[in-house]
Design a protein around this motif. Structure first.
Motif, PDB file in Angstrom:
ATOM      1  N   HIS A   1      -4.505 -12.614  -6.647  1.00  0.00           N
ATOM      2  CA  HIS A   1      -4.919 -11.213  -6.641  1.00  0.00           C
ATOM      3  C   HIS A   1      -5.626 -10.838  -7.933  1.00  0.00           C
ATOM      4  O   HIS A   1      -5.509  -9.724  -8.414  1.00  0.00           O
ATOM      5  CB  HIS A   1      -3.699 -10.298  -6.440  1.00  0.00           C
ATOM      6  CG  HIS A   1      -3.131 -10.365  -5.058  1.00  0.00           C
ATOM      7  ND1 HIS A   1      -1.936  -9.781  -4.730  1.00  0.00           N
ATOM      8  CD2 HIS A   1      -3.604 -10.933  -3.930  1.00  0.00           C
ATOM      9  CE1 HIS A   1      -1.681 -10.005  -3.444  1.00  0.00           C
ATOM     10  NE2 HIS A   1      -2.672 -10.698  -2.939  1.00  0.00           N
TER      11      HIS A   1
ATOM     12  N   LYS B   1     -14.501   1.992  -7.180  1.00  0.00           N
ATOM     13  CA  LYS B   1     -13.713   2.744  -6.209  1.00  0.00           C
ATOM     14  C   LYS B   1     -12.235   2.628  -6.579  1.00  0.00           C
ATOM     15  O   LYS B   1     -11.691   1.539  -6.668  1.00  0.00           O
ATOM     16  CB  LYS B   1     -13.936   2.193  -4.797  1.00  0.00           C
ATOM     17  CG  LYS B   1     -15.205   2.650  -4.153  1.00  0.00           C
ATOM     18  CD  LYS B   1     -14.872   3.230  -2.770  1.00  0.00           C
ATOM     19  CE  LYS B   1     -16.121   3.639  -1.987  1.00  0.00           C
ATOM     20  NZ  LYS B   1     -16.628   4.943  -2.242  1.00  0.00           N
TER      21      LYS B   1
ATOM     22  N   ALA C   1      -9.263   0.254  -5.753  1.00  0.00           N
ATOM     23  CA  ALA C   1      -9.127   0.105  -4.308  1.00  0.00           C
ATOM     24  C   ALA C   1      -9.693  -1.256  -3.922  1.00  0.00           C
ATOM     25  O   ALA C   1     -10.891  -1.487  -4.035  1.00  0.00           O
ATOM     26  CB  ALA C   1      -9.880   1.221  -3.597  1.00  0.00           C
ATOM     27  N   THR C   2      -8.808  -2.161  -3.522  1.00  0.00           N
ATOM     28  CA  THR C   2      -9.258  -3.497  -3.121  1.00  0.00           C
ATOM     29  C   THR C   2      -8.534  -3.860  -1.842  1.00  0.00           C
ATOM     30  O   THR C   2      -7.604  -3.169  -1.425  1.00  0.00           O
ATOM     31  CB  THR C   2      -8.894  -4.557  -4.185  1.00  0.00           C
ATOM     32  OG1 THR C   2      -7.462  -4.621  -4.252  1.00  0.00           O
ATOM     33  CG2 THR C   2      -9.424  -4.203  -5.550  1.00  0.00           C
ATOM     34  N   ASP C   3      -8.918  -4.969  -1.257  1.00  0.00           N
ATOM     35  CA  ASP C   3      -8.299  -5.315   0.027  1.00  0.00           C
ATOM     36  C   ASP C   3      -6.886  -5.872  -0.124  1.00  0.00           C
ATOM     37  O   ASP C   3      -6.239  -6.176   0.863  1.00  0.00           O
ATOM     38  CB  ASP C   3      -9.199  -6.269   0.836  1.00  0.00           C
ATOM     39  CG  ASP C   3      -9.690  -7.420  -0.015  1.00  0.00           C
ATOM     40  OD1 ASP C   3      -9.133  -7.606  -1.115  1.00  0.00           O
ATOM     41  OD2 ASP C   3     -10.628  -8.134   0.422  1.00  0.00           O
ATOM     42  N   VAL C   4      -6.397  -6.024  -1.365  1.00  0.00           N
ATOM     43  CA  VAL C   4      -5.018  -6.503  -1.506  1.00  0.00           C
ATOM     44  C   VAL C   4      -4.019  -5.351  -1.649  1.00  0.00           C
ATOM     45  O   VAL C   4      -2.826  -5.577  -1.742  1.00  0.00           O
ATOM     46  CB  VAL C   4      -4.838  -7.490  -2.680  1.00  0.00           C
ATOM     47  CG1 VAL C   4      -5.672  -8.728  -2.454  1.00  0.00           C
ATOM     48  CG2 VAL C   4      -5.167  -6.836  -4.010  1.00  0.00           C
TER      49      VAL C   4
ATOM     50  N   GLN D   1      -2.685  -1.801   0.107  1.00  0.00           N
ATOM     51  CA  GLN D   1      -2.737  -0.975   1.298  1.00  0.00           C
ATOM     52  C   GLN D   1      -2.655   0.485   0.860  1.00  0.00           C
ATOM     53  O   GLN D   1      -1.731   0.886   0.159  1.00  0.00           O
ATOM     54  CB  GLN D   1      -1.535  -1.332   2.171  1.00  0.00           C
ATOM     55  CG  GLN D   1      -1.707  -0.957   3.606  1.00  0.00           C
ATOM     56  CD  GLN D   1      -0.431  -1.242   4.368  1.00  0.00           C
ATOM     57  OE1 GLN D   1       0.424  -2.021   3.951  1.00  0.00           O
ATOM     58  NE2 GLN D   1      -0.280  -0.591   5.502  1.00  0.00           N
TER      59      GLN D   1
ATOM     60  N   THR E   1      -2.945  -5.589  -8.158  1.00  0.00           N
ATOM     61  CA  THR E   1      -1.998  -4.686  -7.504  1.00  0.00           C
ATOM     62  C   THR E   1      -1.223  -3.817  -8.486  1.00  0.00           C
ATOM     63  O   THR E   1      -0.605  -2.846  -8.088  1.00  0.00           O
ATOM     64  CB  THR E   1      -0.964  -5.480  -6.688  1.00  0.00           C
ATOM     65  OG1 THR E   1      -0.301  -6.389  -7.577  1.00  0.00           O
ATOM     66  CG2 THR E   1      -1.603  -6.237  -5.560  1.00  0.00           C
TER      67      THR E   1
END
Lengths: 425, 300
Positions: free
Chosen positions: B66, B214, B225-228, B230, B251
């Motif tokens: 991550h 973002k 804001a990343t895809d890891v 939620q 995270t």
């Protein structure tokens, strides 16, 4: 933190390491909190964290001691167990505080904190005057040869800022200190709680003409704390790049422990006794002309001689003592008492050896400064004068002359724990 | 002749001494590399310590999977420039082999999973000294850490039974199977690190400089804001001008709103800021002694 320090100023700052010592209730934590707070070195999230903890515990004021007590057990028991290092800076200096616990059983921490300090800050409660712990801490400061001592006579607000109370303690301490080996003592009457004479001058003690504690800390002269006379370079590591560009390069890396070494100097190598010259003094930035303490450099010599870790580069006309029989003041750190005739691993500068405890001359009563020649049982937190014999010669100086080449540690071979610290006499 | 070092030069000299001491006292040391500024500083100091030779030990990166892509790119370039070997300890692999279990939920983080991957990497490579860029000013449990910190055969730290450390004599003696954590920059503060980076012109990943990204807010912390991660239904990502003060796992590394896009501006910002750099780390906010608890288990 400090606003408006320019890069140029930052490049002129130096570093002062000091230890704080005091009894449980004489306001040490409050004083440190005050220094950090008034120099704007406490961050908001740190402050709000301890504020929340203080509140949860039902304490009325924000307990600044929580800033320094980091471990779970310390917070639970409300005591400091271990040396805690704190940092703050002003536009003049960066400070490292070794904050050591005041409890009897943790004297070893005081010695640890004192070993690297330029200055010791000793707190005395103005109401109680000199107590046993004041004597003990002062003795350790003198034993460890901390160059500067500042006696803070604290809680002046509780004795009506009385000059008489201050003078009485000052006189009493001066009398006691004359028996110790202390060069530079300062006294400051303060109230850590109210801030008098800590960072800002007090308006309640007109009779005091000296400087504030912060002024002292910022201005005490530390330029001569290192030995700049006796050239000592313990070889730490041999650098051999084995690359095309530096094919035959052989450099002796280490940290200067005393004196100033210059390119072209005639030097002697220990233990071999060979003489040669310094060809070049290297740093990553390029060669330099002079190396002095506490610089880490790499030396190249004119002749290709056998030299490795644990050896020492010195000047021919100024050599350290070379011997296997050494007298020391030892502070003992372990639950297992010192074994007479026992064997221990010894570390001195970059050298390792074994040694045997040949004789305990006496144990110190560090409260009365009496020598107890009958008592030879050296246990945890005891300080004693001993004679050791090492398996190979050490190259050393008197600790008073050089704190780096005059100090050793003892290690228990079975547990690998550091069990003692020794200062060579 | 003025025989006087500035505080940065004295800190540098102390750190170089520690690196050389590690090289001399241990057989198989490793430098733990996270991609953050402290470990970049560590590689810089190590390079100075052994010049003109190369750094005589490999770098170990515990990769959570991550990491910010900028971190990984920077890492690979740095490795090439230094000419050192890189060893990667993979958290993903530890998850796949069942060594650890991934946390679930919105605040899921692989931060604490690093411990197992780290200990595994240390053990399988038989490293006897792992150097880390932890500083004593960072966190209260770290304020009590030694330069040479002994770990038992399980890699655990016992803060109540630490070896006393005096003068500049370091005791790295140990039994088989035990190892040391070594912290060469213990005495540096965040501001020292930045001033030194500025003074030396040390290159850093772009994440440290102000940029547009973002982001969204959670518990007062700005996260990328990343895809890891939620997003909760109540959370929305928007473009912000931010920079990172520390770099860790995506995270749990908080960003700060900042316009500081040069080293000079960053130093100025750090000098006047009123919140610690770990104030943006949600991993430390889990409890009052979160760091101590993790350290005891083997975290660095």
């Amino acid at each position: 933190m400090q606003e408006g320090i320019t890069l140029e100023e930052y490049k002129k700052m130096d570093l002062l390491r000091f230890t704080t010592a005091g009894s449980v209730d004489d306001g040490k934590s409050t004083l440190i909190g005050r220094l950090l707070y008034d120099s704007k070195s406490i961050f908001e999230d740190q402050y709000s964290a301890i504020e929340a903890t203080s509140k949860r515990r039902g304490e009325e004021e924000v307990n600044l001691a929580l800033l320094t007590d980091g471990l779970k057990a310390e917070r639970e028991q409300g005591i400091t167990i271990d040396v805690a290092y704190r940092y703050f800076s002003t536009p003049k200096r960066k400070f490292i505080i070794a904050d050591t616990p005041g409890h009897i059983q943790y004297t070893r921490n005081m010695v640890t904190g004192a070993s690297t300090a330029n200055l010791a800050l000793i707190l005395i409660d103005a109401r109680n005057g000199i107590v046993e712990q004041t004597r003990r801490h002062s003795f350790i400061a003198s034993l460890l040869q901390i160059p500067h001592i500042v006696i803070c006579i604290n809680k002046m607000d509780l004795v009506d800022y009385s000059e008489e109370a201050y003078n009485k303690i000052k006189e009493e301490f001066s009398g006691f200190a004359s028996k110790l080996d202390i060069n530079d003592i300062h006294f400051v009457p303060i109230s850590a709680l109210k801030g008098d004479n800590v960072v800002d001058e007090s308006d309640k003690m007109d009779w005091y003409k000296g400087s504030t504690l912060m002024y002292l800390l910022e201005n005490v002269h530390i330029g001569s704390d290192h030995n700049l006379i006796d050239c000592r370079f313990p070889v730490q590591h041999v650098i051999r790049p084995y690359s095309d560009e530096f094919h035959d390069y052989r450099g002796y890396a280490g940290r200067v422990a005393g004196g100033a070494f210059k390119v072209g100097d005639e030097v002697m190598l220990l233990p071999s006794g060979f003489n040669t010259k310094i060809k070049q003094i290297d740093t990553f930035e390029g060669p330099i002309k002079t190396a002095f303490p506490p610089m880490s450099v790499t030396m190249q010599l004119e002749d290709d001689l056998d030299l490795s870790r644990g050896d020492m580069i010195v000047r021919q006309n100024n050599v350290p003592e070379v011997s296997q029989d050494i007298e020391l003041m030892v502070c003992w750190f372990n639950d297992r008492p010192m074994r007479q005739r026992g064997k221990y691993v010894l570390k001195h500068t970059t050298q390792d050896a074994m040694c045997v405890i040949k004789e305990v001359r006496y144990k110190m009563n560090i409260n009365t400064l009496h020598r107890m020649e009958e008592d030879k049982n050296i246990g945890m937190n005891d300080i004693a004068r001993v004679v050791i014999r090492t398996t190979k010669p050490l190259f050393f100086d008197n600790y008073r002359r050089n704190r780096i080449t005059g100090s050793i540690i003892l290690i228990d071979e079975a547990t690998n724990e550091t069990v003692g610290a020794g200062m060579i006499i | 002749m003025n025989y006087h070092l500035t505080h940065l030069k004295e800190l540098e000299s102390e750190s170089i001494f520690i690196f050389r001491e590690v090289a001399a006292q241990f057989e198989n040391p490793v430098l733990m590399f996270s991609g953050g500024k402290d470990s970049i500083l560590m590689t810089h100091l190590a390079m100075k310590a052994f010049y003109p030779a190369k750094i005589p030990f490999p770098l170990l990166h515990v990769d959570t999977g991550h990491n910010f892509p900028e971190t990984m790119e920077f890492r690979d370039k740095l490795i090439e420039r230094l000419g050192v070997r890189l060893i990667v300890g993979s958290v993903q692999e530890a998850i796949d082999t069942g060594l650890v279990q991934e946390e679930k939920g919105f605040n899921a983080s692989r931060n604490s999973l690093q411990i197992a991957a780290l200990l595994e990497a240390l053990e399988s490579n038989k490293f006897d000294a792992a150097m880390g860029g932890a500083r004593r000013d960072e966190e209260k449990a770290r304020a009590k850490e030694r330069f040479f910190s002994h770990r038992d055969e399980f890699g655990q730290w016992n803060p109540k039974n630490q070896r006393p450390e005096l003068w500049n004599i370091f005791n790295g003696n140990k039994n088989m199977g035990e190892h040391f954590r070594v912290f060469p920059i213990s005495n540096w503060t965040e501001l020292d690190v930045w001033q030194y980076i500025l003074m030396e012109g040390i290159e850093l990943p772009s994440l440290y400089y102000s940029h547009k990204r973002k982001c969204f807010k959670r518990d007062g912390v700005i996260l990328a804001a990343t895809d890891v991660i939620q997003l909760k239904p109540t959370e929305t990502a928007e473009e912000m001008t931010v920079r990172f003060r520390t770099i860790g796992d995506m995270t749990c590394t908080g960003a700060t709103l900042s316009e500081a896009d040069t080293l000079e501006k960053i130093v100025q910002e750090v000098a006047t800021t009123r919140v610690t750099e770990r104030g943006g780390r949600s991993d430390d906010k889990r409890s009052e002694t979160a760091m101590e608890d993790r350290k005891k288990k083997g975290y660095f």
